[in-house]
Scaffold this motif. Structure first.
Motif, PDB file in Angstrom:
ATOM      1  N   UNK A   1       0.853  -1.190   0.000  1.00  0.00           N
ATOM      2  CA  UNK A   1       0.000   0.000   0.000  1.00  0.00           C
ATOM      3  C   UNK A   1       0.884   1.233   0.000  1.00  0.00           C
ATOM      4  N   UNK A   2       0.809   1.982  -1.079  1.00  0.00           N
ATOM      5  CA  UNK A   2       1.593   3.210  -1.219  1.00  0.00           C
ATOM      6  C   UNK A   2       0.722   4.295  -1.835  1.00  0.00           C
ATOM      7  N   UNK A   3       1.092   5.536  -1.582  1.00  0.00           N
ATOM      8  CA  UNK A   3       0.399   6.654  -2.206  1.00  0.00           C
ATOM      9  C   UNK A   3       0.583   6.590  -3.716  1.00  0.00           C
ATOM     10  N   UNK A   4      -0.428   7.029  -4.455  1.00  0.00           N
ATOM     11  CA  UNK A   4      -0.302   7.131  -5.900  1.00  0.00           C
ATOM     12  C   UNK A   4       0.920   7.979  -6.247  1.00  0.00           C
ATOM     13  N   UNK A   5       1.624   7.571  -7.287  1.00  0.00           N
ATOM     14  CA  UNK A   5       2.819   8.295  -7.705  1.00  0.00           C
ATOM     15  C   UNK A   5       4.075   7.460  -7.641  1.00  0.00           C
ATOM     16  N   UNK A   6       4.057   6.371  -6.866  1.00  0.00           N
ATOM     17  CA  UNK A   6       5.193   5.451  -6.860  1.00  0.00           C
ATOM     18  C   UNK A   6       5.340   4.873  -8.267  1.00  0.00           C
ATOM     19  N   UNK A   7       6.548   4.600  -8.689  1.00  0.00           N
ATOM     20  CA  UNK A   7       6.731   4.087 -10.046  1.00  0.00           C
ATOM     21  C   UNK A   7       6.516   2.580 -10.109  1.00  0.00           C
ATOM     22  N   UNK A   8       6.236   2.124 -11.314  1.00  0.00           N
ATOM     23  CA  UNK A   8       6.063   0.695 -11.548  1.00  0.00           C
ATOM     24  C   UNK A   8       7.345  -0.053 -11.210  1.00  0.00           C
ATOM     25  N   UNK A   9       8.475   0.521 -11.535  1.00  0.00           N
ATOM     26  CA  UNK A   9       9.750  -0.133 -11.248  1.00  0.00           C
ATOM     27  C   UNK A   9      10.016  -0.298  -9.772  1.00  0.00           C
TER      28      UNK A   9
END
Length: 532
Positions: free
Chosen positions: A355-363
């Motif tokens: 669970x992370x805030x939107x904006x973390x990269x796919x990588x």
């Protein structure tokens, strides 16, 4: 006699599938043999599925984890000092301090894996009902405004603003309204809804009750896929407990709000993840897509105004009301506010929940949290958003996880499922599987979906056989246009997305087939809940 030590063993079905029940029985027997009193708690899973079954032992410095543990290792662990959190090769340390956990934004999943899922006292001790209590002191319009201001969007795939949907239902004058939770989680590589229902069911109940107050609904239904027997049992138990506590019924928390809810079990149709098909199924009919308009918010279940949201959306609502709209909106980027539950699966070293805030990269998700592929080979493709989501190559790992960035890239975040494939994957076979999946799961109501998917398989077969390749590529492109523009719902409308992404990023795979001893990946990829 010494005070009993608290020991946690997950009752989550992913943990149970690899022996958690047997580990729990072995722990109880071992504690009796050594004369050590323990308090065994069956919690939800922390989401580190490669460590399941994970035993946690409560200590003054936090809960210390051991995993993965097999039943025949329990006696050795107890002898080595498990109940005193002693050192052992299976000891992973304080669970909250592990990099996987410490770097997450656990908002919706704050209690999952921490509490006893069916203990109402545990729920209250960890902040439960704060959102509902505050909501009941507000007018329905104020609650809707709070949800709107938070920026909460539907986590089921479309990303439609929840507050706008709720306001539409609130503005309807009908005396009878419904709240329906779509828990027909059928996308490959997704399991967050199940983990919420099994790990924190009262949160979903609270979210649905807040929604009922906000729009004036009196009845709620949770539509759960039949493949989730543990989630079904846990939700039914939690609803019974909530009724007994006055959290549901004719006078919710003494506020005068009348709201009750029920579990309904789906028959295994993927199409019932689409909201109107789900409503048809709830009414006792075959799950088939309805033409829109009218929209369910105006003419939904039994023709009445209906809120339809999925598990993660409704489970986010209690925090929005408890902490305020701004606290939730502070997470995320642009128009993608809050957090998303990303589910890592497929050929991946560390599968599970992030669970992370939107904006973390796919990588960051695939490499940092997932640790790359389980096979050790390079990642070749990642499918995001379920079986109708786009395939993205590793050179797109810089793509931020937010709705607009993904839409611009011809992809979708969807329900947050991420399925990883290594270099052995045949992307032409994956494209064909998208059409095959659509053909199998289409409700059959509209021609572009029902017939187009079958024709799609045939055209891809001709392309890979080298039969008039250029003409058939042009034909496939035209077919994708027809399915996208002409299908009644996203089943047929989104099926071209994985096909076109595979063609765009992996065109060489669509040449005549060459047998390869190394091409061992099955069309579906691999496991969807992460390897042990």
């Amino acid at each position: 006699m010494s005070e009993p030590v608290t020991v946690y063993v997950p009752c989550d079905s992913a943990a149970k599938s690899v022996g958690a029940d047997e580990v729990a029985h072995a722990l109880t027997a071992a504690a009796e043999r050594v004369g050590r009193p323990i308090r065994l708690v069956r919690n939800g899973s922390r989401g580190m599925l490669w460590l399941e079954p994970l035993i946690e032992v409560a200590t003054p410095n936090g809960r210390v984890g051991y995993g993965p543990v097999t039943p025949d290792q329990v006696d050795e662990l107890v002898g080595a000092g498990l109940f005193d959190a002693a050192e052992h090769p299976l000891r992973v340390g304080v669970v909250e301090d592990l990099p996987w956990m410490a770097t997450q934004d656990r908002v919706t999943f704050a209690r999952v894996g921490v509490t006893d899922p069916v203990s109402p006292d545990d729920y209250l001790d960890h902040g439960g009902l704060a959102g509902l209590r505050r909501a009941l002191q507000m007018s329905p319009a104020e609650v809707v405004a709070e949800v709107t201001d938070s920026g909460l969007r539907g986590r089921g795939g479309a990303g439609f603003p929840a507050g706008i949907k709720w306001k539409t239902v609130l503005d309807c004058a009908d005396a009878l309204k419904f709240v329906c939770c779509n828990a027909d989680e059928g996308d490959s590589g997704t399991f967050a809804d199940r983990m919420v229902m099994e790990g924190d069911p009262f949160m979903l109940i609270e979210g649905m009750t807040i929604a009922a107050h906000a729009v004036g609904a009196t009845e709620g239904y949770i539509y759960i896929r039949s493949e989730y027997p543990d989630a079904i049992a846990t939700m039914r138990a939690a609803i019974d407990i909530a009724r007994g506590r006055g959290w549901l019924g004719d006078d919710v928390l003494g506020s005068g709000l009348r709201f009750d809810m029920h579990v309904r079990v789906g028959g295994g149709a993927y199409i019932c993840g689409e909201e109107t098909s789900m409503l048809e199924s709830l009414e006792g009919k075959r799950g088939m897509v309805r033409a829109k308009p009218p929209i369910p918010a105006i003419n939904g279940l039994f023709g009445k105004p209906t809120v339809v949201n999925n598990v993660l959306t409704l489970s986010s609502v209690p925090l929005v009301l408890a902490e305020g709209a701004q606290a939730y909106a502070d997470f995320g980027v642009g128009r993608s506010r809050g957090t998303q539950i990303f589910q890592l699966g497929g050929n991946i070293r560390r599968g599970g929940i992030v669970e992370r805030a939107f904006g973390i990269t796919l990588g960051e998700l695939v490499e940092h949290y997932g640790g790359g592929t389980l096979s050790g080979r390079p990642v070749r493709a990642v499918q995001v958003g379920g079986p109708l989501g786009a395939y993205l190559p590793s050179d797109r790992f810089d793509l931020p996880m937010d709705y607009e960035a993904f839409a611009e890239a011809g992809a979708m975040v969807g329900h947050g499922g991420i399925v990883v494939f290594d270099e052995t994957v045949d992307m032409a076979a994956q494209a064909r599987f998208a059409m095959e999946f659509c053909a199998a799961e289409s409700c059959g109501k509209c021609t572009p979906c029902r017939v187009g998917s079958v024709r799609g398989m045939e055209v891809i077969d001709r392309i890979t056989a080298g039969d008039h390749r250029e003409e058939n590529l042009a034909l496939l492109d035209d077919l994708c246009d027809v399915m996208t523009e002409g299908s009644l719902c996203a089943m047929g409308g989104l099926t071209p997305m994985p096909v076109r992404s595979a063609l765009t990023h992996f065109p060489d795979d669509f040449g005549p087939r060459q047998p390869s001893a190394d091409a061992t990946a099955a069309p579906l990829g691999a496991r969807t809940e992460g390897p042990r």
